[in-house]
Design a protein around this motif. Structure first.
Motif, PDB file in Angstrom:
ATOM      1  N   ALA A 188      92.191  30.330  17.741  1.00  0.00           N
ATOM      2  CA  ALA A 188      93.571  30.286  18.244  1.00  0.00           C
ATOM      3  C   ALA A 188      94.328  29.103  17.651  1.00  0.00           C
ATOM      4  CB  ALA A 188      93.567  30.208  19.768  1.00  0.00           C
ATOM      5  N   TYR A 189      93.654  27.954  17.564  1.00  0.00           N
ATOM      6  CA  TYR A 189      94.324  26.766  17.025  1.00  0.00           C
ATOM      7  C   TYR A 189      94.604  26.926  15.524  1.00  0.00           C
ATOM      8  CZ  TYR A 189      95.482  21.952  15.919  1.00  0.00           C
ATOM      9  OH  TYR A 189      96.136  20.825  15.486  1.00  0.00           O
ATOM     10  N   ASN A 190      93.650  27.476  14.796  1.00  0.00           N
ATOM     11  CA  ASN A 190      93.865  27.690  13.360  1.00  0.00           C
ATOM     12  C   ASN A 190      95.055  28.609  13.119  1.00  0.00           C
ATOM     13  OD1 ASN A 190      91.720  26.064  12.611  1.00  0.00           O
ATOM     14  ND2 ASN A 190      90.272  27.762  12.376  1.00  0.00           N
ATOM     15  N   ALA A 191      95.179  29.614  13.961  1.00  0.00           N
ATOM     16  CA  ALA A 191      96.285  30.561  13.807  1.00  0.00           C
ATOM     17  C   ALA A 191      97.627  29.910  14.102  1.00  0.00           C
ATOM     18  CB  ALA A 191      96.077  31.765  14.726  1.00  0.00           C
ATOM     19  N   SER A 192      97.653  29.016  15.086  1.00  0.00           N
ATOM     20  CA  SER A 192      98.929  28.391  15.463  1.00  0.00           C
ATOM     21  C   SER A 192      99.281  27.186  14.597  1.00  0.00           C
ATOM     22  CB  SER A 192      98.874  27.949  16.935  1.00  0.00           C
ATOM     23  OG  SER A 192      97.879  26.954  17.122  1.00  0.00           O
ATOM     24  N   SER A 193      98.277  26.509  14.040  1.00  0.00           N
ATOM     25  CA  SER A 193      98.547  25.295  13.259  1.00  0.00           C
ATOM     26  C   SER A 193      99.078  25.604  11.870  1.00  0.00           C
ATOM     27  CB  SER A 193      97.271  24.452  13.131  1.00  0.00           C
ATOM     28  OG  SER A 193      96.311  25.087  12.301  1.00  0.00           O
ATOM     29  N   GLY A 194      98.698  26.765  11.329  1.00  0.00           N
ATOM     30  CA  GLY A 194      99.136  27.110   9.992  1.00  0.00           C
ATOM     31  C   GLY A 194      98.391  26.373   8.890  1.00  0.00           C
ATOM     32  N   VAL A 195      97.334  25.645   9.245  1.00  0.00           N
ATOM     33  CA  VAL A 195      96.544  24.903   8.259  1.00  0.00           C
ATOM     34  C   VAL A 195      95.458  25.818   7.718  1.00  0.00           C
ATOM     35  CG1 VAL A 195      95.029  22.920   7.866  1.00  0.00           C
ATOM     36  CG2 VAL A 195      96.987  22.716   9.414  1.00  0.00           C
ATOM     37  N   ALA A 196      95.449  26.007   6.404  1.00  0.00           N
ATOM     38  CA  ALA A 196      94.466  26.879   5.780  1.00  0.00           C
ATOM     39  C   ALA A 196      93.098  26.209   5.752  1.00  0.00           C
ATOM     40  CB  ALA A 196      94.896  27.244   4.368  1.00  0.00           C
ATOM     41  N   ALA A 197      92.061  27.023   5.706  1.00  0.00           N
ATOM     42  CA  ALA A 197      90.706  26.490   5.634  1.00  0.00           C
ATOM     43  C   ALA A 197      90.525  25.741   4.324  1.00  0.00           C
ATOM     44  CB  ALA A 197      89.692  27.620   5.747  1.00  0.00           C
ATOM     45  N   PRO A 198      90.003  24.519   4.355  1.00  0.00           N
ATOM     46  CA  PRO A 198      89.810  23.749   3.120  1.00  0.00           C
ATOM     47  C   PRO A 198      88.681  24.328   2.295  1.00  0.00           C
ATOM     48  CG  PRO A 198      88.833  22.589   4.972  1.00  0.00           C
ATOM     49  CD  PRO A 198      89.563  23.770   5.545  1.00  0.00           C
ATOM     50  N   ALA A 199      88.698  24.026   1.002  1.00  0.00           N
ATOM     51  CA  ALA A 199      87.621  24.481   0.128  1.00  0.00           C
ATOM     52  C   ALA A 199      86.320  23.789   0.507  1.00  0.00           C
ATOM     53  CB  ALA A 199      87.978  24.169  -1.325  1.00  0.00           C
ATOM     54  N   PRO A 200      85.196  24.451   0.323  1.00  0.00           N
ATOM     55  CA  PRO A 200      83.906  23.841   0.676  1.00  0.00           C
ATOM     56  C   PRO A 200      83.691  22.532  -0.075  1.00  0.00           C
ATOM     57  CG  PRO A 200      83.655  26.178   0.247  1.00  0.00           C
ATOM     58  CD  PRO A 200      85.041  25.818  -0.179  1.00  0.00           C
ATOM     59  N   SER A 201      83.034  21.595   0.569  1.00  0.00           N
ATOM     60  CA  SER A 201      82.739  20.303  -0.053  1.00  0.00           C
ATOM     61  C   SER A 201      81.323  19.906   0.274  1.00  0.00           C
ATOM     62  CB  SER A 201      83.716  19.243   0.454  1.00  0.00           C
ATOM     63  OG  SER A 201      83.554  19.050   1.845  1.00  0.00           O
ATOM     64  N   ALA A 202      80.965  18.677  -0.070  1.00  0.00           N
ATOM     65  CA  ALA A 202      79.624  18.172   0.202  1.00  0.00           C
ATOM     66  C   ALA A 202      79.378  18.136   1.699  1.00  0.00           C
ATOM     67  CB  ALA A 202      79.463  16.773  -0.390  1.00  0.00           C
TER      68      ALA A 202
END
Length: 224
Positions: free
Chosen positions: A191-205
Motif C-alpha cells: 500500500a505504501y509503495n503504491a501511494s509513495s510513487g517511489v519505484a523499486a531500486p535496482a538490486p545491489s550488494a
C-alpha cells in the motif's frame, strides 16, 4: 519509546471492550425491582506488524539503504585494507626465524598492536556512524508510513495494532500464535509503495548484517 502501536487507546488495557455495564433501574409506579444488563463483550480485531522491517522493506526504505551503503563503501574498503595489513603482519611474525633479535620482534609486536587498535577504532566509529545514518533514514520513512498504516487498519476494521519489532529483545508482547492474515506487514508495504510513487531500486550488494533497532520513531495512531 512505546514500541507497541495502539490504534484506539480504549483498547490498550485488554483485548475485549465492554459495550454494556451492569445497570440498576427502579420504576416509580411499581415495587422496587432491579434490571441487570449483562456485560457484552465485543471481540477485538487485532493486527500485527513488524514496523521497522516494513519501513526498511518499502521501495523508499530500500533506496535509502542503498544510498547509505554507497556512502560508506570507501570506509568499508579502507577497513578491509587495514584488516588485510594486520593479518599480513601477524603472518610475518609467525614465519619469522627463531633467531630474530628480540628488539626487532618487539618492534613488530608494537606495530601490530598499534595497527590492530586503530583498526578496532575505525570499525567501531564506522559502525556507529552507519547505524546513526541508517536509523535516521529509516526513521523518516517510518514517520511517512504512519498515515498508510492508520488508513489500512481503520478501513479493515481493526481495533488494535501490535508492533512486533524486536519484541523479544525489548521484553514486549510475545505472540505465540496468530491466525493467517493477522500480520499486515506485506499489505502495508504494498500500500505504501503504491501511494509513495517511489519505484523499486535496482538490486545491489547485500545489506550489512548490523542494523539499528528500538529507535525508529513512531507516528501518532490516534483514531479520528
Amino acid at each position: 519509546m512505546n514500541r507497541t502501536l495502539k490504534l484506539v487507546s480504549a483498547f490498550g488495557a485488554g483485548l475485549l471492550t465492554v459495550a454494556g455495564m451492569a445497570q440498576t433501574t427502579t420504576p416509580t409506579t411499581q415495587p422496587a425491582a432491579s434490571a441487570v444488563v449483562a456485560p457484552h463483550a465485543e471481540p477485538a480485531k487485532i493486527a500485527l506488524i513488524e514496523y521497522e522491517q516494513v519501513a526498511a522493506a518499502t521501495n523508499e526504505g530500500q533506496r535509502a539503504l542503498q544510498e547509505i551503503q554507497a556512502k560508506y563503501a570507501p570506509k568499508k574498503a579502507q577497513i578491509e585494507t587495514e584488516s588485510t595489513e594486520v593479518d599480513s603482519l601477524k603472518k610475518q611474525m609467525q614465519s619469522a626465524p627463531a633467531t630474530e633479535a628480540d628488539e626487532a620482534r618487539a618492534a613488530k609486536l608494537r606495530t601490530i598492536d598499534t595497527k590492530e587498535k586503530q583498526l578496532q577504532r575505525d570499525v567501531q566509529d564506522a559502525q556507529q556512524a552507519y547505524n546513526a545514518d541508517l536509523q535516521d533514514a529509516l526513521g523518516k520513512v517510518a514517520q511517512k508510513l504512519g498515515p498508510t498504516v492508520v488508513k489500512y487498519v481503520q478501513s479493515n476494521g481493526y481495533t488494535m495494532l501490535l508492533d512486533l519489532s524486536g519484541q523479544q529483545a525489548q521484553g514486549g508482547v510475545s505472540v505465540m500464535w496468530a491466525a493467517p492474515g493477522t500480520d499486515i506487514s506485506q499489505a502495508i508495504i504494498e500500500a505504501y509503495n503504491a501511494s509513495s510513487g517511489v519505484a523499486a531500486p535496482a538490486p545491489s550488494a547485500p545489506t550489512p548484517t548490523a542494523r539499528p533497532r528500538s529507535a525508529t520513531p513512531r507516528p501518532s495512531t490516534t483514531k479520528k
